[in-house]
Structure formats: structure tokens, C-alpha cells
Design a protein around this motif. Structure first.
Motif, PDB file in Angstrom:
ATOM      1  N   ILE A 200       5.603 -13.923   6.384  1.00 37.12           N
ATOM      2  CA  ILE A 200       4.333 -14.644   6.446  1.00 37.12           C
ATOM      3  C   ILE A 200       3.444 -13.942   7.470  1.00 37.12           C
ATOM      4  O   ILE A 200       3.849 -13.766   8.611  1.00 37.12           O
ATOM      5  CB  ILE A 200       4.566 -16.122   6.841  1.00 37.12           C
ATOM      6  N   PHE A 201       2.234 -13.549   7.021  1.00 35.46           N
ATOM      7  CA  PHE A 201       1.378 -12.754   7.894  1.00 35.46           C
ATOM      8  C   PHE A 201      -0.086 -12.929   7.541  1.00 35.46           C
ATOM      9  O   PHE A 201      -0.428 -13.367   6.451  1.00 35.46           O
ATOM     10  CB  PHE A 201       1.786 -11.284   7.843  1.00 35.46           C
ATOM     11  N   PRO A 202      -0.949 -12.566   8.477  1.00 35.71           N
ATOM     12  CA  PRO A 202      -2.390 -12.645   8.228  1.00 35.71           C
ATOM     13  C   PRO A 202      -2.830 -11.500   7.329  1.00 35.71           C
ATOM     14  O   PRO A 202      -2.042 -10.585   7.041  1.00 35.71           O
ATOM     15  CB  PRO A 202      -3.002 -12.526   9.622  1.00 35.71           C
ATOM     16  N   PRO A 203      -4.102 -11.512   6.905  1.00 30.00           N
ATOM     17  CA  PRO A 203      -4.599 -10.410   6.065  1.00 30.00           C
ATOM     18  C   PRO A 203      -4.496  -9.072   6.787  1.00 30.00           C
ATOM     19  O   PRO A 203      -4.583  -9.018   8.014  1.00 30.00           O
ATOM     20  CB  PRO A 203      -6.065 -10.763   5.839  1.00 30.00           C
ATOM     21  N   MET A 204      -4.284  -8.052   6.009  1.00 27.82           N
ATOM     22  CA  MET A 204      -4.213  -6.700   6.558  1.00 27.82           C
ATOM     23  C   MET A 204      -5.628  -6.170   6.768  1.00 27.82           C
ATOM     24  O   MET A 204      -6.526  -6.466   5.993  1.00 27.82           O
ATOM     25  CB  MET A 204      -3.494  -5.755   5.589  1.00 27.82           C
TER      26      MET A 204
ATOM     27  N   ARG B 140      -1.013 -14.263   3.969  1.00 32.11           N
ATOM     28  CA  ARG B 140      -0.318 -13.441   2.962  1.00 32.11           C
ATOM     29  C   ARG B 140       1.171 -13.731   3.051  1.00 32.11           C
ATOM     30  O   ARG B 140       1.689 -14.023   4.129  1.00 32.11           O
ATOM     31  CB  ARG B 140      -0.560 -11.953   3.229  1.00 32.11           C
ATOM     32  N   VAL B 141       1.851 -13.644   1.920  1.00 27.36           N
ATOM     33  CA  VAL B 141       3.283 -13.937   1.874  1.00 27.36           C
ATOM     34  C   VAL B 141       3.979 -12.874   1.037  1.00 27.36           C
ATOM     35  O   VAL B 141       3.455 -12.426   0.010  1.00 27.36           O
ATOM     36  CB  VAL B 141       3.533 -15.343   1.277  1.00 27.36           C
ATOM     37  N   ALA B 142       5.156 -12.481   1.502  1.00 29.59           N
ATOM     38  CA  ALA B 142       5.989 -11.544   0.753  1.00 29.59           C
ATOM     39  C   ALA B 142       7.362 -12.176   0.538  1.00 29.59           C
ATOM     40  O   ALA B 142       7.965 -12.699   1.477  1.00 29.59           O
ATOM     41  CB  ALA B 142       6.132 -10.231   1.506  1.00 29.59           C
ATOM     42  N   LEU B 143       7.821 -12.146  -0.703  1.00 30.49           N
ATOM     43  CA  LEU B 143       9.174 -12.591  -1.033  1.00 30.49           C
ATOM     44  C   LEU B 143      10.028 -11.349  -1.194  1.00 30.49           C
ATOM     45  O   LEU B 143       9.733 -10.493  -2.032  1.00 30.49           O
ATOM     46  CB  LEU B 143       9.182 -13.406  -2.328  1.00 30.49           C
ATOM     47  N   ASP B 144      11.052 -11.243  -0.368  1.00 31.51           N
ATOM     48  CA  ASP B 144      11.917 -10.058  -0.377  1.00 31.51           C
ATOM     49  C   ASP B 144      11.091  -8.770  -0.359  1.00 31.51           C
ATOM     50  O   ASP B 144      11.310  -7.852  -1.147  1.00 31.51           O
ATOM     51  CB  ASP B 144      12.873 -10.090  -1.567  1.00 31.51           C
ATOM     52  N   GLN B 145      10.096  -8.744   0.522  1.00 32.56           N
ATOM     53  CA  GLN B 145       9.231  -7.600   0.804  1.00 32.56           C
ATOM     54  C   GLN B 145       8.281  -7.232  -0.333  1.00 32.56           C
ATOM     55  O   GLN B 145       7.789  -6.118  -0.409  1.00 32.56           O
ATOM     56  CB  GLN B 145      10.065  -6.395   1.242  1.00 32.56           C
ATOM     57  N   GLU B 146       8.002  -8.192  -1.222  1.00 28.45           N
ATOM     58  CA  GLU B 146       7.030  -7.970  -2.289  1.00 28.45           C
ATOM     59  C   GLU B 146       5.930  -9.023  -2.172  1.00 28.45           C
ATOM     60  O   GLU B 146       6.201 -10.228  -2.213  1.00 28.45           O
ATOM     61  CB  GLU B 146       7.706  -8.074  -3.659  1.00 28.45           C
ATOM     62  N   HIS B 147       4.686  -8.574  -2.029  1.00 26.16           N
ATOM     63  CA  HIS B 147       3.557  -9.491  -1.899  1.00 26.16           C
ATOM     64  C   HIS B 147       3.418 -10.347  -3.146  1.00 26.16           C
ATOM     65  O   HIS B 147       3.536  -9.843  -4.267  1.00 26.16           O
ATOM     66  CB  HIS B 147       2.255  -8.709  -1.686  1.00 26.16           C
ATOM     67  N   VAL B 148       3.168 -11.637  -2.921  1.00 24.24           N
ATOM     68  CA  VAL B 148       3.030 -12.570  -4.037  1.00 24.24           C
ATOM     69  C   VAL B 148       1.860 -13.509  -3.785  1.00 24.24           C
ATOM     70  O   VAL B 148       1.393 -13.668  -2.655  1.00 24.24           O
ATOM     71  CB  VAL B 148       4.322 -13.394  -4.253  1.00 24.24           C
ATOM     72  N   ASP B 149       1.392 -14.158  -4.845  1.00 23.30           N
ATOM     73  CA  ASP B 149       0.349 -15.173  -4.745  1.00 23.30           C
ATOM     74  C   ASP B 149       0.969 -16.491  -4.305  1.00 23.30           C
ATOM     75  O   ASP B 149       2.180 -16.696  -4.416  1.00 23.30           O
ATOM     76  CB  ASP B 149      -0.345 -15.364  -6.096  1.00 23.30           C
ATOM     77  N   HIS B 150       0.136 -17.413  -3.871  1.00 27.42           N
ATOM     78  CA  HIS B 150       0.631 -18.689  -3.370  1.00 27.42           C
ATOM     79  C   HIS B 150       1.226 -19.576  -4.460  1.00 27.42           C
ATOM     80  O   HIS B 150       1.990 -20.487  -4.157  1.00 27.42           O
ATOM     81  CB  HIS B 150      -0.475 -19.437  -2.634  1.00 27.42           C
ATOM     82  N   ASP B 151       0.918 -19.308  -5.728  1.00 25.87           N
ATOM     83  CA  ASP B 151       1.499 -20.114  -6.800  1.00 25.87           C
ATOM     84  C   ASP B 151       2.843 -19.559  -7.291  1.00 25.87           C
ATOM     85  O   ASP B 151       3.459 -20.115  -8.195  1.00 25.87           O
ATOM     86  CB  ASP B 151       0.521 -20.268  -7.961  1.00 25.87           C
ATOM     87  N   GLU B 152       3.307 -18.506  -6.647  1.00 26.16           N
ATOM     88  CA  GLU B 152       4.580 -17.870  -7.023  1.00 26.16           C
ATOM     89  C   GLU B 152       5.763 -18.759  -6.619  1.00 26.16           C
ATOM     90  O   GLU B 152       5.827 -19.244  -5.486  1.00 26.16           O
ATOM     91  CB  GLU B 152       4.707 -16.520  -6.324  1.00 26.16           C
ATOM     92  N   PRO B 153       6.720 -18.980  -7.535  1.00 28.07           N
ATOM     93  CA  PRO B 153       7.927 -19.717  -7.161  1.00 28.07           C
ATOM     94  C   PRO B 153       8.753 -18.907  -6.150  1.00 28.07           C
ATOM     95  O   PRO B 153       8.870 -17.686  -6.272  1.00 28.07           O
ATOM     96  CB  PRO B 153       8.694 -19.866  -8.471  1.00 28.07           C
ATOM     97  N   ILE B 154       9.325 -19.599  -5.185  1.00 30.91           N
ATOM     98  CA  ILE B 154      10.151 -18.928  -4.175  1.00 30.91           C
ATOM     99  C   ILE B 154      11.466 -18.472  -4.777  1.00 30.91           C
ATOM    100  O   ILE B 154      11.987 -17.420  -4.414  1.00 30.91           O
ATOM    101  CB  ILE B 154      10.387 -19.865  -2.967  1.00 30.91           C
ATOM    102  N   GLY B 155      12.005 -19.244  -5.700  1.00 33.62           N
ATOM    103  CA  GLY B 155      13.258 -18.883  -6.353  1.00 33.62           C
ATOM    104  C   GLY B 155      14.369 -18.713  -5.338  1.00 33.62           C
ATOM    105  O   GLY B 155      14.532 -19.522  -4.434  1.00 33.62           O
TER     106      GLY B 155
ATOM    107  N   VAL C 201       5.230 -20.832  -3.023  1.00 34.37           N
ATOM    108  CA  VAL C 201       4.768 -20.368  -1.717  1.00 34.37           C
ATOM    109  C   VAL C 201       3.811 -21.390  -1.102  1.00 34.37           C
ATOM    110  O   VAL C 201       3.901 -21.698   0.086  1.00 34.37           O
ATOM    111  CB  VAL C 201       4.102 -18.978  -1.846  1.00 34.37           C
ATOM    112  N   ALA C 202       2.919 -21.960  -1.890  1.00 37.76           N
ATOM    113  CA  ALA C 202       1.992 -22.984  -1.386  1.00 37.76           C
ATOM    114  C   ALA C 202       2.758 -24.186  -0.845  1.00 37.76           C
ATOM    115  O   ALA C 202       2.411 -24.727   0.215  1.00 37.76           O
ATOM    116  CB  ALA C 202       1.021 -23.411  -2.483  1.00 37.76           C
ATOM    117  N   ASP C 203       3.812 -24.597  -1.556  1.00 39.23           N
ATOM    118  CA  ASP C 203       4.656 -25.704  -1.076  1.00 39.23           C
ATOM    119  C   ASP C 203       5.268 -25.351   0.272  1.00 39.23           C
ATOM    120  O   ASP C 203       5.338 -26.192   1.175  1.00 39.23           O
ATOM    121  CB  ASP C 203       5.787 -26.009  -2.058  1.00 39.23           C
ATOM    122  N   LEU C 204       5.724 -24.124   0.410  1.00 39.91           N
ATOM    123  CA  LEU C 204       6.324 -23.673   1.664  1.00 39.91           C
ATOM    124  C   LEU C 204       5.319 -23.757   2.807  1.00 39.91           C
ATOM    125  O   LEU C 204       5.631 -24.297   3.880  1.00 39.91           O
ATOM    126  CB  LEU C 204       6.842 -22.237   1.533  1.00 39.91           C
ATOM    127  N   LEU C 205       4.132 -23.240   2.600  1.00 40.06           N
ATOM    128  CA  LEU C 205       3.122 -23.260   3.657  1.00 40.06           C
ATOM    129  C   LEU C 205       2.777 -24.691   4.051  1.00 40.06           C
ATOM    130  O   LEU C 205       2.658 -25.006   5.242  1.00 40.06           O
ATOM    131  CB  LEU C 205       1.877 -22.491   3.216  1.00 40.06           C
TER     132      LEU C 205
END
Length: 84
Positions: free
Chosen positions: A77-81, A55-70, A30-34
Motif C-alpha cells: 500500500i503506497f501513495p502515487p508515484m 495505490r495497491v499491489a497484490l503480490d507485487q502487481e499493481h491493481v485497481d481498487h475493485d480487484e479481488p484480493i483472493g 482492495v476497496a474493502d481492505l482500505l
């Protein structure tokens, strides 16, 4: 192709609500993507300049920035809630 969906002020600053893009093979997390998105133009750079609050969600699941996109089909991609 990867489907990106932008929300709230991220959407407003980028100027679109969604898009399909081909990601380079160097984009793994996710960090690479940003970081990659910030190279696509001034509007992306402005929207994502404080990536630590994005904040980032992969297939509608919130993940950390070190998460692989797979093989995620949709990336949100959205701001904090905020709420009350």
C-alpha cells in the motif's frame, strides 16, 4: 494472515512498515481492505483518508481498487508515484 507492506508517507502516517493481520471474511476487494484498515485506528484513517490516490499491489502487481484480493500473500500500500 495477510502480510501488508506500507510505503512512503503511508508508512510514516501509520507508524510501521509492515504487519500481518487477519482479514474478516467481508474483506473481498482492495476497496474493502482500505475501508477495513481505516477502522483500525486514527493513524490508519489519516493515512488512508484519500483512498482514491492510494495505490495497491497484490503480490507485487499493481491493481485497481475493485480487484479481488483472493489469496494474495503480500499486499503493498503506497501513495502515487512521482518522477521526472
Amino acid at each position: 494472515m495477510t502480510h501488508l507492506v506500507y510505503f512512503a508517507w503511508v508508512r510514516e502516517r501509520i507508524g510501521k512498515s509492515e504487519e500481518d493481520i487477519a482479514l474478516p471474511s467481508s474483506v473481498i476487494t482492495v476497496a474493502d481492505l482500505l475501508n477495513h484498515l481505516k477502522t483500525l485506528g486514527e493513524e490508519y484513517e489519516t493515512a488512508l483518508q484519500h483512498e482514491n490516490v492510494i495505490r495497491v499491489a497484490l503480490d507485487q502487481e499493481h491493481v485497481d481498487h475493485d480487484e479481488p484480493i483472493g489469496d494474495a500473500r503480500e499486499i503493498g500500500i503506497f501513495p502515487p508515484m512521482t518522477g521526472g
